[in-house]
Design an enzyme around this catalytic site. Structure first.
Site, PDB file in Angstrom:
ATOM      1  N   ARG A  47      -3.965  44.428 -24.646  1.00 49.42           N
ATOM      2  CA  ARG A  47      -3.746  44.876 -26.067  1.00 49.42           C
ATOM      3  C   ARG A  47      -4.514  46.356 -26.212  1.00 49.42           C
ATOM      4  O   ARG A  47      -5.389  46.976 -25.199  1.00 49.42           O
ATOM      5  CB  ARG A  47      -4.848  44.293 -26.808  1.00 49.42           C
ATOM      6  CG  ARG A  47      -4.337  42.750 -27.154  1.00 49.42           C
ATOM      7  CD  ARG A  47      -5.165  41.918 -27.673  1.00 49.42           C
ATOM      8  NE  ARG A  47      -4.882  40.309 -27.880  1.00 49.42           N
ATOM      9  CZ  ARG A  47      -5.370  39.516 -27.229  1.00 49.42           C
ATOM     10  NH1 ARG A  47      -6.168  39.593 -26.288  1.00 49.42           N
ATOM     11  NH2 ARG A  47      -4.860  38.152 -27.350  1.00 49.42           N
ATOM     12  N   LYS A  71     -10.151  39.124 -27.689  1.00 45.94           N
ATOM     13  CA  LYS A  71     -10.375  38.771 -29.009  1.00 45.94           C
ATOM     14  C   LYS A  71     -11.409  37.785 -28.940  1.00 45.94           C
ATOM     15  O   LYS A  71     -11.714  36.886 -27.940  1.00 45.94           O
ATOM     16  CB  LYS A  71      -9.124  38.265 -29.639  1.00 45.94           C
ATOM     17  CG  LYS A  71      -8.138  39.052 -30.102  1.00 45.94           C
ATOM     18  CD  LYS A  71      -6.840  38.285 -30.940  1.00 45.94           C
ATOM     19  CE  LYS A  71      -5.846  39.496 -31.418  1.00 45.94           C
ATOM     20  NZ  LYS A  71      -4.936  38.716 -32.257  1.00 45.94           N
ATOM     21  N   HIS A 125       1.715  47.307 -28.160  1.00 42.52           N
ATOM     22  CA  HIS A 125       2.104  45.897 -28.191  1.00 42.52           C
ATOM     23  C   HIS A 125       3.318  45.717 -27.647  1.00 42.52           C
ATOM     24  O   HIS A 125       3.907  44.618 -26.873  1.00 42.52           O
ATOM     25  CB  HIS A 125       1.738  45.284 -29.644  1.00 42.52           C
ATOM     26  CG  HIS A 125       1.115  44.065 -29.307  1.00 42.52           C
ATOM     27  ND1 HIS A 125      -0.082  43.988 -29.055  1.00 42.52           N
ATOM     28  CD2 HIS A 125       1.654  42.783 -29.702  1.00 42.52           C
ATOM     29  CE1 HIS A 125      -0.423  42.653 -29.097  1.00 42.52           C
ATOM     30  NE2 HIS A 125       0.561  41.967 -29.417  1.00 42.52           N
ATOM     31  N   ARG A 137       3.163  45.589 -23.854  1.00 38.15           N
ATOM     32  CA  ARG A 137       2.511  44.203 -23.540  1.00 38.15           C
ATOM     33  C   ARG A 137       3.544  43.078 -23.555  1.00 38.15           C
ATOM     34  O   ARG A 137       3.825  42.121 -22.618  1.00 38.15           O
ATOM     35  CB  ARG A 137       1.298  43.881 -24.581  1.00 38.15           C
ATOM     36  CG  ARG A 137       0.627  42.361 -24.535  1.00 38.15           C
ATOM     37  CD  ARG A 137      -0.651  42.279 -25.365  1.00 38.15           C
ATOM     38  NE  ARG A 137      -0.887  41.128 -25.786  1.00 38.15           N
ATOM     39  CZ  ARG A 137      -1.693  40.531 -25.358  1.00 38.15           C
ATOM     40  NH1 ARG A 137      -2.316  40.998 -23.995  1.00 38.15           N
ATOM     41  NH2 ARG A 137      -2.255  39.261 -25.621  1.00 38.15           N
ATOM     42  N   HIS A 164      -4.193  34.579 -24.293  1.00 39.89           N
ATOM     43  CA  HIS A 164      -3.972  33.548 -25.230  1.00 39.89           C
ATOM     44  C   HIS A 164      -4.768  32.296 -25.175  1.00 39.89           C
ATOM     45  O   HIS A 164      -4.729  31.658 -24.181  1.00 39.89           O
ATOM     46  CB  HIS A 164      -2.550  33.339 -25.065  1.00 39.89           C
ATOM     47  CG  HIS A 164      -1.300  34.488 -25.739  1.00 39.89           C
ATOM     48  ND1 HIS A 164      -0.225  34.470 -25.400  1.00 39.89           N
ATOM     49  CD2 HIS A 164      -1.806  35.402 -26.311  1.00 39.89           C
ATOM     50  CE1 HIS A 164       0.195  35.475 -25.715  1.00 39.89           C
ATOM     51  NE2 HIS A 164      -0.706  36.370 -26.520  1.00 39.89           N
ATOM     52  N   TYR A 203       7.804  33.906 -25.355  1.00 39.74           N
ATOM     53  CA  TYR A 203       8.466  34.658 -24.302  1.00 39.74           C
ATOM     54  C   TYR A 203       9.375  33.654 -23.647  1.00 39.74           C
ATOM     55  O   TYR A 203      10.211  34.264 -23.096  1.00 39.74           O
ATOM     56  CB  TYR A 203       7.447  35.090 -23.407  1.00 39.74           C
ATOM     57  CG  TYR A 203       6.443  36.226 -24.197  1.00 39.74           C
ATOM     58  CD1 TYR A 203       7.091  37.477 -24.452  1.00 39.74           C
ATOM     59  CD2 TYR A 203       5.241  35.771 -24.298  1.00 39.74           C
ATOM     60  CE1 TYR A 203       6.156  38.491 -25.148  1.00 39.74           C
ATOM     61  CE2 TYR A 203       4.488  36.870 -24.986  1.00 39.74           C
ATOM     62  CZ  TYR A 203       4.931  38.019 -25.258  1.00 39.74           C
ATOM     63  OH  TYR A 203       3.933  39.031 -25.977  1.00 39.74           O
TER      64      TYR A 203
END
Length: 299
Positions: A149, A173, A245, A248, A271, A280
């Site tokens: 990110r 995150k 992004h 990414r 994630h 994806y």
């Protein structure tokens, strides 16, 4: 109304301290809650117990009237729902006026990605040897090569680069740490930058920083600057609105097309839920269908 605003402050502190939400997330929530507070004040609300379902529905309608995008309306209502759940859970309110308020399921939207050739063309065009050119190439290589990110890229410190072992330590995150493998072109580019460019960007008058990526004044590079660098790289291949992004997304898509396990991609991307990574697989199905249509004689 002061009491309601104080409880909003408590909620933001909860997000920051107990949930470990990033400063950017807390800032976005604060903006949404200030808008909600202004609406409640106009309605004469003084206490949280004065807020009922109709009040929240009217707030949602006011957002639509102000021509907010559907995604923005949904995000703000989601913030409000989280706030009221917090009030009930912590004993500040007896009921949750948003309990029966449903958010519409957003339509599934596949992420925009570059082709492998587009990525190759873009990075092949970045051949300059000036310090800022070496920095920009390293940023592009790391964003695509490691699936970072933009905030993770700008947050990289020198101590996070364990290049001799082939990995980066990433703080993602919620301040969650993970390991991102780095090799090949990305490893070469960041090594080249650290050896030949970063020492030139360090300024004696600037506040010392451990940041990997520096601006021309010797300070930590900002997210906005990285966005501009990526957008400029997109122009080299005729791609408008290229953003970090998308690199990414391209990383994850190309990894999947190359045969990487979905769980591995999940770990690298950071994630917490595999369902986030599974989008994806839809991209991959699209790729498979395109290959089928191009190759099958009766397709």
């Amino acid at each position: 109304m002061d009491a309601v605003r104080a409880l909003m402050g408590e909620y933001l502190s909860h997000l920051r301290v107990e949930r470990g939400s990033s400063p950017l997330t807390v800032s976005a929530y604060a903006t949404d809650l200030r808008d909600y507070a202004a609406f409640l004040e106009e309605r004469g609300v003084q206490e949280v117990e004065d807020i009922d379902r109709a009040t929240v529905v009217d707030f949602e309608a006011s957002l639509v009237d102000r021509q907010y995008a559907t995604s923005s309306v949904d995000r703000r209502v989601s913030v409000i729902k989280g706030f009221h759940r917090f009030l009930v859970r912590e004993g500040y309110a007896r009921r949750n006026p948003t309990d029966t308020l449903q958010l519409p399921k957003p339509p599934e939207r596949l992420p925009d990605v570059l082709s492998v050739k587009q990525v190759d063309d873009m990075l092949s065009a970045c051949t300059g040897r000036e310090p800022l050119e070496l920095r920009n190439r390293a940023i592009l290589e790391v964003l695509y090569g490691c699936g970072l990110r933009v905030s993770e890229c700008t947050g990289l410190d020198l101590g996070d680069c364990i290049l001799d072992e082939g990995y980066l330590r990433i703080v993602g995150k919620g301040n969650k740490e993970r390991i991102a493998p780095i090799s090949g072109a990305a490893l070469e580019a960041i090594g080249d930058y650290l050896e030949h460019a970063r020492p030139e960007l360090v300024k004696p008058y600037a506040k010392p920083t451990a940041a990997v990526f520096l601006n021309a004044r010797g300070g930590r590079l900002t997210r906005q600057s990285v966005h501009a660098i990526v957008a400029e790289a997109g122009h080299l291949i005729g791609t408008d609105n290229l953003h970090p992004h998308m690199l990414r997304h391209s990383f994850a898509t190309h990894m999947l097309e190359g045969g990487a396990d979905l769980r591995v991609i999940q770990e690298i991307l950071g994630h917490s839920d595999i369902s986030t990574t599974q989008i994806y697989t839809h991209v991959n199905r699209t790729h498979i269908r395109e290959e089928y249509l191009n190759a099958h004689p009766r397709a």
